[in-house]
Design a protein around this motif. Structure first.
Motif, PDB file in Angstrom:
ATOM      1  N   ARG A 308       0.817  -1.204   0.000  1.00 25.86           N
ATOM      2  CA  ARG A 308       0.000   0.000   0.000  1.00 25.86           C
ATOM      3  C   ARG A 308       0.860   1.267   0.000  1.00 25.86           C
ATOM      4  O   ARG A 308       0.394   2.334  -0.386  1.00 25.86           O
ATOM      5  CB  ARG A 308      -0.926   0.007   1.223  1.00 25.86           C
ATOM      6  CG  ARG A 308      -1.950  -1.117   1.224  1.00 25.86           C
ATOM      7  CD  ARG A 308      -2.779  -1.102   2.503  1.00 25.86           C
ATOM      8  NE  ARG A 308      -3.700  -2.233   2.553  1.00 25.86           N
ATOM      9  CZ  ARG A 308      -4.500  -2.497   3.580  1.00 25.86           C
ATOM     10  NH1 ARG A 308      -4.498  -1.679   4.634  1.00 25.86           N
ATOM     11  NH2 ARG A 308      -5.302  -3.542   3.554  1.00 25.86           N
ATOM     12  N   ASP A 309       2.105   1.116   0.439  1.00 28.39           N
ATOM     13  CA  ASP A 309       3.080   2.202   0.377  1.00 28.39           C
ATOM     14  C   ASP A 309       3.940   1.983  -0.862  1.00 28.39           C
ATOM     15  O   ASP A 309       4.639   0.982  -0.980  1.00 28.39           O
ATOM     16  CB  ASP A 309       3.956   2.205   1.638  1.00 28.39           C
ATOM     17  CG  ASP A 309       4.922   3.370   1.685  1.00 28.39           C
ATOM     18  OD1 ASP A 309       5.771   3.471   0.771  1.00 28.39           O
ATOM     19  OD2 ASP A 309       4.866   4.165   2.639  1.00 28.39           O
ATOM     20  N   THR A 311       6.650   3.272  -1.910  1.00 27.98           N
ATOM     21  CA  THR A 311       8.097   3.157  -1.689  1.00 27.98           C
ATOM     22  C   THR A 311       8.450   1.789  -1.153  1.00 27.98           C
ATOM     23  O   THR A 311       9.425   1.161  -1.597  1.00 27.98           O
ATOM     24  CB  THR A 311       8.566   4.251  -0.721  1.00 27.98           C
ATOM     25  OG1 THR A 311       8.283   5.527  -1.283  1.00 27.98           O
ATOM     26  CG2 THR A 311      10.067   4.146  -0.471  1.00 27.98           C
TER      27      THR A 311
END
Length: 469
Positions: A308-309, A311
């Motif tokens: 979900r992130d 990075t």
């Protein structure tokens, strides 16, 4: 990143034209003059010249009493504007291996009509220096060249040799790349125990105070692939199922839906371990997912939480994404050809050929997939070497007390991959602080904080001395 250039000639006039808040120490004023000249030297591929920038750097080094034998200008035949410079400050201990200071002096294109200010004029405003390359990468190029000049001027004699390489072509895929040329053609000239490069740095928090420092230990390898498919064409009034555009679209959707396997290097394992232990900054659910994935990289549920992130997702695996499309030849005709560029960022240790094999499998038999030239070397992750990380942390404790410093793997790519391919580990040095929005690097109105630049310069100067002895 960008190339650095400055000449001693005209220094008095340049000092007079410096921003009104120029720093007060004489060495700071001298550096700012160099930095200004660097930013105001256009080194874009379309209209600039890295060769001019490199020559100006060489002139300043020679004025600082570097003999001609220790300053090497280079350019490859057929690329007269894409040259670079290597400089050497000999050490006193022949048994001590050199260190290499690496930066690029070419910059991303910048259209004056799109910018609020002239991108090739150093402008100070609101506590920032604005201009193309102010952050990426002429700040580091200027700091490294300035350090060698100061070392010579102050009579500093390091134990180990300090080398500087300012190269062109980091920001473009198909242009001449000076780092690749040096590693292929002049490896002895830039041989070193390790190199310091861009890719590290630090981040300010919302309160304007440093909240994190990072030292880059490894990076992905960037590689482009072409997806191509053909069809018989025909009149658009009588469509058929044999359509090059649809075949290409199916292949690209297959790439979009595929997640490469989760992988860890020593660096990314250390990074995620630190993130899982940071109860203040990491939500408990996410911290638990990190711990699960560290224990079992095939834990799909934990990976989905981290994905979900963006990075985190890019740090965990190879990623591939469609970036360019071209198809058809007429509005009223069925397409005879459709092509797409797929840009991959390949996880350290994984190969261009292995990624190509997976893309071919995803694309299916109707689409041809080829790896585009130039083909980059396999990314080799450097070791978490305490002889490199230790001094970086020790010097940081003086300049940024209480600020944590983490090792990280870049999800992007620098010229470090070329040096690692010949056995020179490359580390992205911390010290230069940036805002959370990236300071406009590669975009509009690029900038760097005045305080961040000068504080980072002092940190990096002391860091090089800590390594050089």
């Amino acid at each position: 990143m960008e190339r650095l250039a400055w000449a001693l000639a005209g220094a008095v006039a340049l000092v007079a034209a410096l921003p009104a808040t120029a720093q007060t120490r004489p060495d700071q004023q001298s550096f700012l003059t160099l930095y200004k000249e660097l930013v105001e030297t256009n080194t874009t591929l379309s209209a600039g010249s890295c060769t001019d920038a490199a020559a100006k750097v060489a002139a300043r080094l020679e004025d600082a009493n570097y003999p001609a034998r220790d300053v090497t200008l280079f350019a490859a035949p057929g690329h007269p504007k894409e040259g670079g410079v290597v400089a050497i400050l000999p050490g006193s201990d022949p048994a001590a291996k050199p260190i290499l200071l690496l930066a690029h002096i070419d910059v991303v294109e910048a259209n004056r009509a799109d910018w609020a200010r002239d991108p090739f004029r150093l402008v100070e405003e609101g506590g920032y220096y604005y201009g193309r390359g102010t952050a990426d990468d002429k700040s580091m190029a200027a700091i490294w060249a300035d350090a060698l000049i100061r070392f010579r001027q102050t009579g500093y004699h390091p134990k180990r040799t300090v080398k500087l390489a300012l190269t062109c072509g980091e920001e473009t895929t198909f242009a001449f790349n000076g780092a690749a040329w040096l590693t292929r053609n002049r490896p002895a000239l830039i041989a070193a125990e390790f190199a310091l490069n861009e890719g590290g740095g630090g981040r300010y928090g919302d309160d304007g105070k440093p909240e994190l420092l990072a030292i880059q230990v490894g990076e992905k390898a960037a590689q482009n692939y072409t997806f191509a498919t053909t069809g018989p064409g025909g009149h658009s009034s009588q469509p058929t199922s044999d359509n090059a555009i649809y075949d290409l679209a199916d292949a690209l959707k297959a790439v979009q839906g595929y997640d490469f396997p989760v992988r860890f290097t020593d660096t990314t394992r250390a990074f995620f371990t630190a993130m899982a232990q940071d109860r203040k900054g990491t939500p408990p659910l996410l911290a638990e997912a990190i711990r699960r994935l560290l224990a079992d990289p095939q834990d799909a549920e934990a990976a989905a939480l981290l994905d979900r992130d963006k990075t985190f997702r890019a740090t965990l695996r190879t990623t591939c994404v469609a970036t360019l499309l071209a198809a058809g030849h007429a509005e009223n005709a069925l397409p005879q050809r459709a092509t797409a560029n797929v840009n991959c960022r390949i996880f350290p240790g994984e190969t261009v050929a292995g990624t190509l094999a997976k893309l071919k499998d995803l694309a299916g038999p109707k689409v041809t997939v080829t790896a585009n030239a130039p083909i980059r070397p396999t990314a080799i992750p450097p070791a978490l070497d305490p002889q490199v990380l230790g001094p970086a942390k020790a010097v940081a404790a003086r300049y940024f007390p209480g600020v944590p410093i983490l090792p990280l793997m870049s999800t992007g790519a620098t010229d470090g991959v070329f040096f690692e391919s010949i056995g020179i580990p490359v580390y992205g040095a911390p010290g230069l602080m940036f805002d959370a929005d990236g300071n406009g690097m590669h975009g509009l109105n690029e900038r760097i904080g005045v305080k961040a630049l000068f504080e980072g310069r002092d940190y990096l100067f002391d860091l090089v001395k800590a390594y050089a002895g």
